[in-house]
Each structure stands twice: as structure tokens, then as C-alpha cells.
Design a protein around this motif. Structure first.
Motif, PDB file in Angstrom:
ATOM      1  N   VAL A 259       0.845  -1.197   0.000  1.00  0.00           N
ATOM      2  CA  VAL A 259       0.000   0.000   0.000  1.00  0.00           C
ATOM      3  C   VAL A 259       0.877   1.243   0.000  1.00  0.00           C
ATOM      4  O   VAL A 259       1.774   1.367   0.851  1.00  0.00           O
ATOM      5  N   ASP A 260       0.607   2.146  -0.922  1.00  0.00           N
ATOM      6  CA  ASP A 260       1.302   3.438  -0.920  1.00  0.00           C
ATOM      7  C   ASP A 260       0.498   4.368  -1.821  1.00  0.00           C
ATOM      8  O   ASP A 260       0.094   3.952  -2.919  1.00  0.00           O
ATOM      9  N   PRO A 261       0.244   5.621  -1.354  1.00  0.00           N
ATOM     10  CA  PRO A 261      -0.480   6.551  -2.229  1.00  0.00           C
ATOM     11  C   PRO A 261       0.280   6.794  -3.532  1.00  0.00           C
ATOM     12  O   PRO A 261      -0.327   7.110  -4.558  1.00  0.00           O
ATOM     13  N   VAL A 262       1.598   6.649  -3.465  1.00  0.00           N
ATOM     14  CA  VAL A 262       2.403   6.719  -4.700  1.00  0.00           C
ATOM     15  C   VAL A 262       2.538   5.271  -5.185  1.00  0.00           C
ATOM     16  O   VAL A 262       3.444   4.536  -4.770  1.00  0.00           O
ATOM     17  N   THR A 263       1.621   4.866  -6.048  1.00  0.00           N
ATOM     18  CA  THR A 263       1.597   3.437  -6.410  1.00  0.00           C
ATOM     19  C   THR A 263       2.861   3.017  -7.161  1.00  0.00           C
ATOM     20  O   THR A 263       3.234   1.847  -7.136  1.00  0.00           O
ATOM     21  N   ALA A 264       3.545   3.993  -7.762  1.00  0.00           N
ATOM     22  CA  ALA A 264       4.817   3.658  -8.433  1.00  0.00           C
ATOM     23  C   ALA A 264       5.813   3.109  -7.408  1.00  0.00           C
ATOM     24  O   ALA A 264       6.599   2.206  -7.714  1.00  0.00           O
ATOM     25  N   SER A 265       5.773   3.651  -6.167  1.00  0.00           N
ATOM     26  CA  SER A 265       6.697   3.158  -5.122  1.00  0.00           C
ATOM     27  C   SER A 265       6.342   1.723  -4.747  1.00  0.00           C
ATOM     28  O   SER A 265       7.221   0.869  -4.570  1.00  0.00           O
ATOM     29  N   ALA A 266       5.031   1.456  -4.626  1.00  0.00           N
ATOM     30  CA  ALA A 266       4.599   0.089  -4.279  1.00  0.00           C
ATOM     31  C   ALA A 266       4.974  -0.871  -5.401  1.00  0.00           C
ATOM     32  O   ALA A 266       5.464  -1.987  -5.152  1.00  0.00           O
ATOM     33  N   ASN A 267       4.770  -0.439  -6.629  1.00  0.00           N
ATOM     34  CA  ASN A 267       5.104  -1.319  -7.765  1.00  0.00           C
ATOM     35  C   ASN A 267       6.616  -1.575  -7.841  1.00  0.00           C
ATOM     36  O   ASN A 267       7.047  -2.685  -8.177  1.00  0.00           O
ATOM     37  N   ALA A 268       7.389  -0.557  -7.506  1.00  0.00           N
ATOM     38  CA  ALA A 268       8.850  -0.728  -7.535  1.00  0.00           C
ATOM     39  C   ALA A 268       9.274  -1.770  -6.495  1.00  0.00           C
ATOM     40  O   ALA A 268      10.112  -2.634  -6.760  1.00  0.00           O
ATOM     41  N   ARG A 269       8.682  -1.700  -5.302  1.00  0.00           N
ATOM     42  CA  ARG A 269       8.999  -2.668  -4.244  1.00  0.00           C
ATOM     43  C   ARG A 269       8.556  -4.080  -4.664  1.00  0.00           C
ATOM     44  O   ARG A 269       9.245  -5.068  -4.423  1.00  0.00           O
ATOM     45  N   LYS A 270       7.374  -4.137  -5.284  1.00  0.00           N
ATOM     46  CA  LYS A 270       6.839  -5.437  -5.718  1.00  0.00           C
ATOM     47  C   LYS A 270       7.814  -6.110  -6.692  1.00  0.00           C
ATOM     48  O   LYS A 270       8.129  -7.298  -6.574  1.00  0.00           O
ATOM     49  N   GLU A 271       8.324  -5.295  -7.607  1.00  0.00           N
ATOM     50  CA  GLU A 271       9.266  -5.827  -8.604  1.00  0.00           C
ATOM     51  C   GLU A 271      10.593  -6.222  -7.936  1.00  0.00           C
ATOM     52  O   GLU A 271      11.120  -7.306  -8.164  1.00  0.00           O
ATOM     53  N   GLU A 272      11.078  -5.335  -7.069  1.00  0.00           N
ATOM     54  CA  GLU A 272      12.382  -5.575  -6.413  1.00  0.00           C
ATOM     55  C   GLU A 272      12.389  -6.896  -5.633  1.00  0.00           C
ATOM     56  O   GLU A 272      13.377  -7.624  -5.653  1.00  0.00           O
ATOM     57  N   PHE A 273      11.255  -7.184  -4.956  1.00  0.00           N
ATOM     58  CA  PHE A 273      11.208  -8.389  -4.113  1.00  0.00           C
ATOM     59  C   PHE A 273      10.469  -9.557  -4.788  1.00  0.00           C
ATOM     60  O   PHE A 273      10.164 -10.548  -4.135  1.00  0.00           O
ATOM     61  N   HIS A 274      10.196  -9.400  -6.071  1.00  0.00           N
ATOM     62  CA  HIS A 274       9.529 -10.456  -6.850  1.00  0.00           C
ATOM     63  C   HIS A 274       8.271 -10.944  -6.135  1.00  0.00           C
ATOM     64  O   HIS A 274       8.089 -12.159  -5.930  1.00  0.00           O
ATOM     65  N   LEU A 275       7.416 -10.013  -5.731  1.00  0.00           N
ATOM     66  CA  LEU A 275       6.218 -10.371  -4.972  1.00  0.00           C
ATOM     67  C   LEU A 275       5.046 -10.628  -5.912  1.00  0.00           C
ATOM     68  O   LEU A 275       4.911  -9.961  -6.951  1.00  0.00           O
ATOM     69  N   ASP A 276       4.216 -11.570  -5.482  1.00  0.00           N
ATOM     70  CA  ASP A 276       3.005 -11.855  -6.236  1.00  0.00           C
ATOM     71  C   ASP A 276       1.839 -11.340  -5.384  1.00  0.00           C
ATOM     72  O   ASP A 276       1.195 -12.111  -4.680  1.00  0.00           O
ATOM     73  N   CYS A 277       1.644 -10.032  -5.374  1.00  0.00           N
ATOM     74  CA  CYS A 277       0.608  -9.461  -4.501  1.00  0.00           C
ATOM     75  C   CYS A 277      -0.045  -8.282  -5.195  1.00  0.00           C
ATOM     76  O   CYS A 277       0.450  -7.784  -6.203  1.00  0.00           O
ATOM     77  N   ALA A 278      -1.165  -7.824  -4.604  1.00  0.00           N
ATOM     78  CA  ALA A 278      -1.866  -6.679  -5.174  1.00  0.00           C
ATOM     79  C   ALA A 278      -1.271  -5.383  -4.638  1.00  0.00           C
ATOM     80  O   ALA A 278      -0.691  -5.353  -3.550  1.00  0.00           O
ATOM     81  N   VAL A 279      -1.442  -4.312  -5.414  1.00  0.00           N
ATOM     82  CA  VAL A 279      -0.956  -2.982  -5.013  1.00  0.00           C
ATOM     83  C   VAL A 279      -2.164  -2.067  -4.825  1.00  0.00           C
ATOM     84  O   VAL A 279      -3.081  -2.086  -5.651  1.00  0.00           O
ATOM     85  N   PHE A 280      -2.160  -1.302  -3.720  1.00  0.00           N
ATOM     86  CA  PHE A 280      -3.288  -0.417  -3.412  1.00  0.00           C
ATOM     87  C   PHE A 280      -2.772   0.966  -3.044  1.00  0.00           C
ATOM     88  O   PHE A 280      -1.663   1.110  -2.538  1.00  0.00           O
ATOM     89  N   SER A 281      -3.650   1.979  -3.228  1.00  0.00           N
ATOM     90  CA  SER A 281      -3.272   3.328  -2.789  1.00  0.00           C
ATOM     91  C   SER A 281      -3.840   3.622  -1.405  1.00  0.00           C
ATOM     92  O   SER A 281      -3.473   4.613  -0.784  1.00  0.00           O
ATOM     93  N   GLY A 282      -4.747   2.768  -0.903  1.00  0.00           N
ATOM     94  CA  GLY A 282      -5.327   2.985   0.428  1.00  0.00           C
ATOM     95  C   GLY A 282      -5.392   1.677   1.204  1.00  0.00           C
ATOM     96  O   GLY A 282      -5.622   0.601   0.635  1.00  0.00           O
ATOM     97  N   LEU A 283      -5.215   1.768   2.546  1.00  0.00           N
ATOM     98  CA  LEU A 283      -5.139   0.566   3.375  1.00  0.00           C
ATOM     99  C   LEU A 283      -6.483  -0.142   3.516  1.00  0.00           C
ATOM    100  O   LEU A 283      -6.553  -1.379   3.511  1.00  0.00           O
TER     101      LEU A 283
END
Ligand SMILES: NC(=O)c1ccc[n+]([C@@H]2O[C@H](COP(=O)([O-])OP(=O)(O)OC[C@H]3O[C@@H](n4cnc5c(N)ncnc54)[C@H](O)[C@@H]3O)[C@@H](O)[C@H]2O)c1
Length: 343
Positions: A34-58
Motif C-alpha cells: 500500500v502506498d499513495p504513490v503506487t509507483a513506489s509500491a510497484n517498484a517494491r513489488k518488482e524488487e522483491f519479486h512479490l506476487d501481490c496486489a498494489v493499493f493506494s489505500g489501506l
């Protein structure tokens, strides 16, 4: 399905340490970033090879993924809404320090945790440095005796950019919380009063006050003096601070980098009464080896306590005593008065 389904809020610099540890556990699954800056969440998702959803709100993240544990790794001003949302939606919370941006918010968060029956633990990774554990053990030496004068010096010059540069009290709120929490850990005492002067030297690159001197009266009768600066170039101290603790029977030192030592003045046997000579006896702390340290150690303790149904060492109830020192110091600096710590 794994035991812990985690929605991780805040995908900035510090989230790396949290994700790195979490991915070593077999009972956890990151189900949402979760991050209002979804680009940051997507960057983390890619960096850690995560298979999860990305959201802007908790709220949406918890509702849509069924998360049962929330990591709060957002900047301090967002800790209260993040923690309250998570608790309200039935999740346990592990969150970054400082607990909150005001003492009133911290109190509301602690009470919300109590009412919800969920666990809310706060990251105080510096308690898990093997040398501070050894220093605390060294201080239990009966030959050192009662602690009287506890001094911590912290002088560094980091250039962060970001939220710290804009805070009113960056040093006290964002960093001194670690040293104040360490003082409680080392003395086994809470603070009763504080006098603090904050200031910002002409050369400081921070908007708010980056330097402070604080004098705390502790419940064990000792005085804890903190001298800190985040804009002090040259001769840096350790990030753990440099400690000198003067006790009834001698002095204990830890420079935050090397093995702690103490020096006790021993009375020599055999001299005529009243004319005994005193000789210094040096002791070296025994540093535990091969144990987890820092973020992994604190997270390990949080997960273990959740599994065991007990409060962790850095539960919100304990941590409130440390954040109360922070806001006591800030109140003293604003009013120019010595103030009581509001527990
Ligand atoms: N324990 C330590 O040693 C240590 C060290 C550094 C930082 N921290 C703490 O970690 C926290 C985060 O610091 P950081 O350095 O990662 O900051 P950062 O600025 O690098 O990242 C914060 C992230 O949170 C996001 N964010 C803001 N509001 C949000 C919200 N409502 N929900 C979800 N995400 C949100 C931002 O967009 C950003 O991506 C702070 O509380 C800081 O004090 C702790």
C-alpha cells in the motif's frame, strides 16, 4: 493459506528491511503493498519479486485481500490513521517508530489497541544491538551499584532530504526516540520530568531544530542527560550514541561501537582501617554472539509474541513511556519550562 497475511503500508526506504526479514519466514505472505504513490509500491513489488496486489489505500487493501497483519512503515504523521484503520478492521499491527506525531495521537492508538484486543508493537530495533544487551547486563553488576548520572552523546550530520528536513523537531521526534528508549532499556526506569532546549545552528540544513540538550529525572533516582545534533560535521559518534553511566561503585562506558567496559574502585584489603587504598578494577561486557540484531531481531520478537499470545518487549504500552519522553522534551523546549512526563 499462510498464518500471517500481511498488508504492508508505506513502500519507502525502510520497507526494504521489513520485507527482507518477512520473506525469510515460512508462515508469512505479503498479500498487499500500500502506498499513495503506487509507483513506489510497484517498484517494491518488482524488487522483491512479490506476487501481490498494489493499493493506494489501506482500507481497500485489507477488505480485498483479507489481510490479518498490517505493517505501518509510513511517515510519522500517517501512523495514527494507519494503525487505527488496521485495528478497526481486525488486524494486528507492527509499526515503525516514532509511535506517532503527537502524544494525544499515541494515547488514542494505545487505547484503540487495548479496546480491539489486537497487538500493536513498535519498531525499536536499536534495543537489539548485541552490545547494548551486553551493556545492560554489565550495569546489573552489584559492584557498580545504583546508577546516578546517565549521559548519552549523539553527534552526526546526515543529509536525508524528504520528511525529516521539513519537521519542526526532526532530531527529537525522529531520532532521539531511539536514545530515549535505550535510556529506559539501560536504566530499567521511566522518566518523571524533563527540561529541554532545542536549537538550530546557523549552518543547519533542516527547517526545524536539529540540535537539543535534555535533562530527564528518572524514576530510579538517576539523571539522564542527552546531548544531540543531526547537523554536526566531524568526529561523528555512533548512531547508538556514546554512553557514560556513573554509578555508586564506578563507571560504565559504551561508545556505541566497541565492547562496553566498566571500572570499579575496589578497596584493597590489609591496610589500616580508614587508610585503605582503592584500586581500579576493569570489567568487559560479554557480548552475545550469533543472535539476530536490529530489524530482524525486533520483528522476530513481534512475531513470536503474536504466536505466543503475549505482549512483545516493544508493545505500544511499553513504547508509550518512550514517546512520552519525546513529547515531554518538545513541550519543555516550546515553553522554556521543566515539565512532568505525562504517562
Ligand atoms: N527504525 C529505524 O531505524 C528507522 C529508520 C528509518 C526510518 N524509520 C521510520 O520508518 C518510517 C518510514 O520512513 P522511510 O524512511 O521509509 O520514509 P520514506 O519517505 O522513504 O517512505 C515513506 C513511504 O510512505 C508512503 N506513504 C505516505 N503516506 C502513506 C499512507 N497513508 N499509506 C501508505 N503509505 C504512505 C510514502 O509515499 C513513501 O513511499 C518513519 O516512521 C521513520 O521514522 C525507522
Amino acid at each position: 493459506m499462510k498464518r500471517f497475511r500481511i498488508a504492508s503500508a508505506g513502500c519507502g526506504a525502510m520497507s526494504r528491511a521489513w520485507l527482507q526479514y518477512t520473506l525469510t519466514r515460512e508462515d508469512t505472505e505479503i498479500v498487499a503493498l500500500v502506498d499513495p504513490v503506487t509507483a513506489s509500491a510497484n517498484a517494491r513489488k518488482e524488487e522483491f519479486h512479490l506476487d501481490c496486489a498494489v493499493f493506494s489505500g489501506l482500507q481497500d487493501a485489507i477488505k480485498e485481500t483479507g489481510a490479518n497483519l498490517v505493517f505501518d512503515i509510513t511517515p510519522p504523521e500517517f501512523h495514527k490513521p494507519t494503525v487505527l484503520t488496521a485495528l478497526r478492521m481486525g488486524c494486528d499491527v507492527f509499526g515503525e517508530k516514532p509511535m506517532s506525531d503527537t502524544l494525544e495521537h499515541a494515547r488514542e492508538m494505545k487505547e484503540a489497541a487495548r479496546k480491539s484486543g489486537r497487538l500493536y508493537a513498535v519498531m525499536q530495533n536499536r534495543r537489539y544491538h548485541p552490545q547494548i544487551i551486553a551493556f545492560r547486563d554489565l550495569l546489573q553488576d552489584p559492584e557498580l551499584g545504583a546508577q546516578g548520572y546517565v549521559c548519552a552523546d549523539f553527534f552526526l550530520a546526515p543529509h536525508f532530504g524528504g520528511f525529516r528536513d521539513a519537521m519542526d523537531s526532526p532530531l527529537i521526534l525522529d531520532m532521539a526516540i531511539h536514545t530515549f528508549d535505550a535510556a529506559r532499556y539501560l536504566t530499567g526506569a521511566n522518566a518523571k520530568t524533563v527540561y529541554c532546549q532545542e536549537f538550530n545552528p546557523s549552518w543547519s540544513w533542516y527547517r526545524g531544530d536539529a540540535c537539543a540538550v535534555c535533562i530527564f529525572e528518572m524514576t530510579n533516582g538517576s539523571i539522564f542527560v542527552y546531548r544531540g545534533s543531526w547537523c554536526s560535521d566531524g568526529m561523528p559518534t555512533s548512531w547508538e550514541s556514546e554512553w557514560r553511566i556513573s554509578c555508586a561503585g564506578g563507571t560504565a562506558l559504551w561508545n556505541g561501537r566497541d565492547v562496553p567496559v566498566s571500572e570499579i574502585l575496589k578497596t584493597m584489603e590489609g591496610d589500616a582501617p580508614g587508610q585503605e587504598k582503592r584500586a581500579p578494577l576493569r570489567k568487559t561486557a560479554v557480548v552475545p554472539q550469533g543472535i539476530p540484531t536490529g530489524h530482524p531481531a525486533c520483528l522476530e520478537e513481534m512475531f513470536s509474541s503474536l504466536l505466543a499470545g503475549r505482549e512483545p518487549q516493544t508493545s505500544c504500552y511499553d513504547n508509550y513511556n518512550s514517546i512520552a519522553m519525546v513529547f515531554g522534551a518538545i513541550e519543555s523546549a516550546r515553553t522554556g519550562q521543566k515539565v512532568g512526563i505525562r504517562l
